[in-house]
Design an enzyme around this catalytic site. Structure first.
Site, PDB file in Angstrom:
ATOM      1  N   LYS A  68       0.866  -1.184   0.000  1.00  0.00           N
ATOM      2  CA  LYS A  68       0.000   0.000   0.000  1.00  0.00           C
ATOM      3  C   LYS A  68       0.889   1.216   0.000  1.00  0.00           C
ATOM      4  CE  LYS A  68      -4.093   1.902   0.374  1.00  0.00           C
ATOM      5  NZ  LYS A  68      -3.800   2.682  -0.833  1.00  0.00           N
ATOM      6  N   LYS A  92       4.640   2.456   8.470  1.00  0.00           N
ATOM      7  CA  LYS A  92       3.383   3.135   8.784  1.00  0.00           C
ATOM      8  C   LYS A  92       2.239   2.153   8.975  1.00  0.00           C
ATOM      9  CE  LYS A  92       3.785   6.908   6.213  1.00  0.00           C
ATOM     10  NZ  LYS A  92       3.486   7.840   5.101  1.00  0.00           N
ATOM     11  N   LYS A 104       5.293   1.898  -2.931  1.00  0.00           N
ATOM     12  CA  LYS A 104       5.255   3.310  -3.351  1.00  0.00           C
ATOM     13  C   LYS A 104       5.589   3.385  -4.828  1.00  0.00           C
ATOM     14  CE  LYS A 104       4.732   7.508  -1.518  1.00  0.00           C
ATOM     15  NZ  LYS A 104       3.937   7.911  -0.351  1.00  0.00           N
ATOM     16  N   THR A 188      -5.127  12.806   6.011  1.00  0.00           N
ATOM     17  CA  THR A 188      -3.733  12.932   6.457  1.00  0.00           C
ATOM     18  C   THR A 188      -3.615  14.086   7.448  1.00  0.00           C
ATOM     19  OG1 THR A 188      -2.982  12.014   4.379  1.00  0.00           O
ATOM     20  CG2 THR A 188      -1.356  13.240   5.658  1.00  0.00           C
ATOM     21  N   ASN A 219      -2.809  19.325  -0.101  1.00  0.00           N
ATOM     22  CA  ASN A 219      -3.834  18.514   0.540  1.00  0.00           C
ATOM     23  C   ASN A 219      -3.608  18.410   2.055  1.00  0.00           C
ATOM     24  OD1 ASN A 219      -4.737  16.000   1.782  1.00  0.00           O
ATOM     25  ND2 ASN A 219      -5.543  15.442  -0.212  1.00  0.00           N
ATOM     26  N   SER A 356      -7.365   5.351   3.675  1.00  0.00           N
ATOM     27  CA  SER A 356      -7.257   4.568   2.442  1.00  0.00           C
ATOM     28  C   SER A 356      -7.671   3.128   2.710  1.00  0.00           C
ATOM     29  CB  SER A 356      -5.807   4.576   1.931  1.00  0.00           C
ATOM     30  OG  SER A 356      -5.602   5.651   1.054  1.00  0.00           O
TER      31      SER A 356
HETATM   32  P1  NAD Z   1       0.239  18.274  -2.503  1.00  0.00           P
HETATM   33  O1  NAD Z   1       0.785  18.099  -3.860  1.00  0.00           O
HETATM   34  O2  NAD Z   1      -1.251  18.382  -2.337  1.00  0.00           O
HETATM   35  O3  NAD Z   1       0.882  19.559  -1.810  1.00  0.00           O
HETATM   36  C1  NAD Z   1       2.259  19.782  -1.754  1.00  0.00           C
HETATM   37  C2  NAD Z   1       2.453  21.215  -1.311  1.00  0.00           C
HETATM   38  O4  NAD Z   1       3.849  21.449  -1.153  1.00  0.00           O
HETATM   39  C3  NAD Z   1       1.955  22.260  -2.309  1.00  0.00           C
HETATM   40  O5  NAD Z   1       1.352  23.321  -1.606  1.00  0.00           O
HETATM   41  C4  NAD Z   1       3.241  22.753  -2.969  1.00  0.00           C
HETATM   42  O6  NAD Z   1       3.141  24.076  -3.462  1.00  0.00           O
HETATM   43  C5  NAD Z   1       4.187  22.673  -1.787  1.00  0.00           C
HETATM   44  N1  NAD Z   1       5.593  22.657  -2.189  1.00  0.00           N
HETATM   45  C6  NAD Z   1       6.184  22.009  -3.194  1.00  0.00           C
HETATM   46  N2  NAD Z   1       7.493  22.292  -3.227  1.00  0.00           N
HETATM   47  C7  NAD Z   1       7.718  23.118  -2.202  1.00  0.00           C
HETATM   48  C8  NAD Z   1       8.876  23.781  -1.711  1.00  0.00           C
HETATM   49  N3  NAD Z   1      10.059  23.605  -2.274  1.00  0.00           N
HETATM   50  N4  NAD Z   1       8.740  24.577  -0.606  1.00  0.00           N
HETATM   51  C9  NAD Z   1       7.532  24.743  -0.020  1.00  0.00           C
HETATM   52  N5  NAD Z   1       6.413  24.163  -0.454  1.00  0.00           N
HETATM   53  C10 NAD Z   1       6.512  23.356  -1.525  1.00  0.00           C
HETATM   54  O7  NAD Z   1       0.828  17.060  -1.637  1.00  0.00           O
HETATM   55  P2  NAD Z   1       0.250  16.428  -0.316  1.00  0.00           P
HETATM   56  O8  NAD Z   1      -0.589  15.271  -0.694  1.00  0.00           O
HETATM   57  O9  NAD Z   1      -0.293  17.485   0.583  1.00  0.00           O
HETATM   58  O10 NAD Z   1       1.601  15.819   0.301  1.00  0.00           O
HETATM   59  C11 NAD Z   1       2.512  16.637   1.027  1.00  0.00           C
HETATM   60  C12 NAD Z   1       3.435  15.733   1.839  1.00  0.00           C
HETATM   61  O11 NAD Z   1       2.644  14.901   2.675  1.00  0.00           O
HETATM   62  C13 NAD Z   1       4.296  14.775   1.002  1.00  0.00           C
HETATM   63  O12 NAD Z   1       5.540  14.575   1.618  1.00  0.00           O
HETATM   64  C14 NAD Z   1       3.497  13.496   1.027  1.00  0.00           C
HETATM   65  O13 NAD Z   1       4.331  12.359   0.790  1.00  0.00           O
HETATM   66  C15 NAD Z   1       2.966  13.552   2.434  1.00  0.00           C
HETATM   67  N6  NAD Z   1       1.783  12.720   2.614  1.00  0.00           N
HETATM   68  C16 NAD Z   1       0.636  12.969   1.963  1.00  0.00           C
HETATM   69  C17 NAD Z   1      -0.449  12.116   2.151  1.00  0.00           C
HETATM   70  C18 NAD Z   1      -1.784  12.368   1.488  1.00  0.00           C
HETATM   71  O14 NAD Z   1      -2.726  11.623   1.784  1.00  0.00           O
HETATM   72  N7  NAD Z   1      -1.939  13.390   0.691  1.00  0.00           N
HETATM   73  C19 NAD Z   1      -0.340  11.017   3.009  1.00  0.00           C
HETATM   74  C20 NAD Z   1       0.861  10.810   3.683  1.00  0.00           C
HETATM   75  C21 NAD Z   1       1.926  11.661   3.478  1.00  0.00           C
END
Ligand code: NAD
Length: 429
Positions: A68, A92, A104, A188, A219, A356
């Protein structure tokens, strides 16, 4: 020091393994990903030219169940990073006590350079390439950085075409209309929010006096900002890839989210408006945001943002890692010396994989739950596993991060032991 992302990730596991009594074979198994797939994806651009993108899917471990983990679209995606991310998913799933292993995937692409049609072609093409490697009982992808509900919907549709069977349970984080779960999109952030609430209670914090900075406003960042703001916490700074904004008396988070979602030519997939376009706030850089004098810093963007170069300058008392791998090993040591409490990614952002799992259960049973039901189940599981990690941290006198790895190792070790260890095969068990 190992300079490959996967080896660096394993170093934390090795350290934790010294603290817990597990069959040594467990560690051996976890040092090798179960399977790695590397693909090229030809995509016809709108101007008629052909572009080839590289993509990966990694199964790290299936000790506790099918793989997953998310799919990431980012120019810097490479195989080592995907292996590290898959390994974290194994941990996790174990920490959250889910019947899942770790996986992944990702594509090295800057999706903001693609039109909507090109993005759809890429997403469908990627799924065709990895279709034999994934499946509802084998490996179930989900969204990650720069992938989202719409993309998951395209992917589920494409997979269903390939296998000639409607398969909503092959992917999670889908749009509601295609079998998604209520409560998944904010899960998340919500999971991280429960962790912070638990910690606030432990530290006896008053939310209104607690200042928070969030690095990354997608997100995960937006959903935790919204919940914290509603709960009375002072979110004083947020940023995205374009830079950040700061207001020491607290930002109007619903307004910032509205501004961020204001939309443009590709508004249905990405909001390109930067938070920097908002008025009545001080514009700051991402580097400045990371070192603000706040109670809590929430990295919610990319990995390796807190490094040995800026760890000494971090002034937050608590770091809640919503992003995966935002703190390097070297930075970890420096933060620990300065007694900064770090709630590690493998616990703090596990709300996403948890819901999920609920989505997958609903798809497989055909019985769909209300949003309250989903939120309540998430809250119960999150608070329970947070307490399990905190109790272990106290018992072993280690950081939250080390305790989280110890807990994962105990659960993975039990599975490895059930399959038989050297002692069993030597007749000594
Ligand atoms: P997303 O694409 O929705 O958002 C990413 C954000 O980071 C955006 O606002 C983008 O502008 C910003 N960003 C990108 N580069 C940047 C930089 N250099 N400096 C500052 N901001 C920057 O992604 P997400 O789903 O919110 O995921 C964000 C983190 O959370 C990732 O590391 C992801 O692996 C982790 N995560 C997400 C989920 C999920 O369900 N969405 C679950 C577990 C972990």
């Amino acid at each position: 020091m190992a300079n490959n992302a996967f080896e660096r990730a394993l170093a934390r596991l090795d350290k934790a393994a010294e603290r817990v009594d597990i069959p040594p074979e467990t560690l051996k198994r976890l040092h090798f990903p179960k399977a790695v797939l590397s693909v090229s994806i030809p995509v016809r651009r709108d101007d008629g030219s052909l572009e080839i993108f590289e993509g990966y899917r990694v199964h790290h471990s299936d000790l506790l169940g099918p793989g997953k983990g998310g799919l990431r679209y980012h120019p810097e995606v490479d195989l080592d990073e995907v292996k590290a991310l898959a390994f974290w998913m194994t941990c996790k799933g174990a920490i959250m006590d889910l019947p899942y292993g770790g996986a992944k995937g990702g594509v090295a692409v800057d999706p903001k350079q693609l039109s909507m049609l090109e993005l759809e072609r890429l997403s469908r093409g990627f799924i065709r390439r990895i279709a034999d490697f994934i499946g509802p009982e084998v490996d179930i992808p989900a969204p990650d950085v720069y992938t989202n509900e719409r993309i998951m919907g395209w992917m589920m549709d494409e997979y269903s075409d390939v296998v000639r069977r409607r398969s909503p349970d092959v992917i999670t984080g889908k749009p509601l209309a295609l079998g998604g779960s209520l409560g998944r999109s904010g899960a998340t952030g919500r999971g991280g929010y429960f962790c912070l609430q638990e910690l606030a209670q432990e530290f006896d914090w008053d939310p209104e006096q607690t200042t928070i900075a969030i690095h990354g406003f997608g997100n995960a960042g937006q959903s935790i900002a919204h919940l914290l703001h509603e709960d009375g916490f002072k979110v004083v700074a947020v940023s995205d890839s374009g830079g950040g904004i700061y207001n020491d008396s607290g930002l109007d988070i619903p307004e910032v989210i509205k501004g961020k979602r204001a939309g443009n030519s590709v508004e249905q997939v990405y909001c390109k408006d930067s938070v920097c376009d908002l008025e009545d706030v001080e514009v700051i850089s991402n580097d400045e945001l990371l070192t603000l004098d706040v109670d809590v810093l929430i990295p919610a963007a990319l990995d390796d943002v807190i490094t040995e170069d800026n760890a000494e300058d971090i002034r937050a008392r608590v770091i809640l890692e919503l992003a995966n791998g935002p703190t390097t090993l070297e930075a970890d040591k420096l933060l620990e010396e300065r007694e900064v409490t770090v709630i590690p990614d493998i616990l703090a952002n596990a709300g996403g994989v948890t819901v999920s799992y609920y989505e997958w259960v609903q798809n497989r049973s055909g019985d769909y739950w209300t949003e309250d039901e989903v939120d309540q189940r998430l809250e119960k599981r999150m608070r329970k596993q947070f307490a399990a990690v905190m109790d272990l941290a106290k018992e072993l006198d280690v950081s939250f991060r080390e305790a989280a790895y110890c807990l994962a190792l105990k659960r993975l070790g039990a599975a490895a032991e059930a399959l038989g260890t050297q002692a069993l095969f030597n007749g000594k068990d």
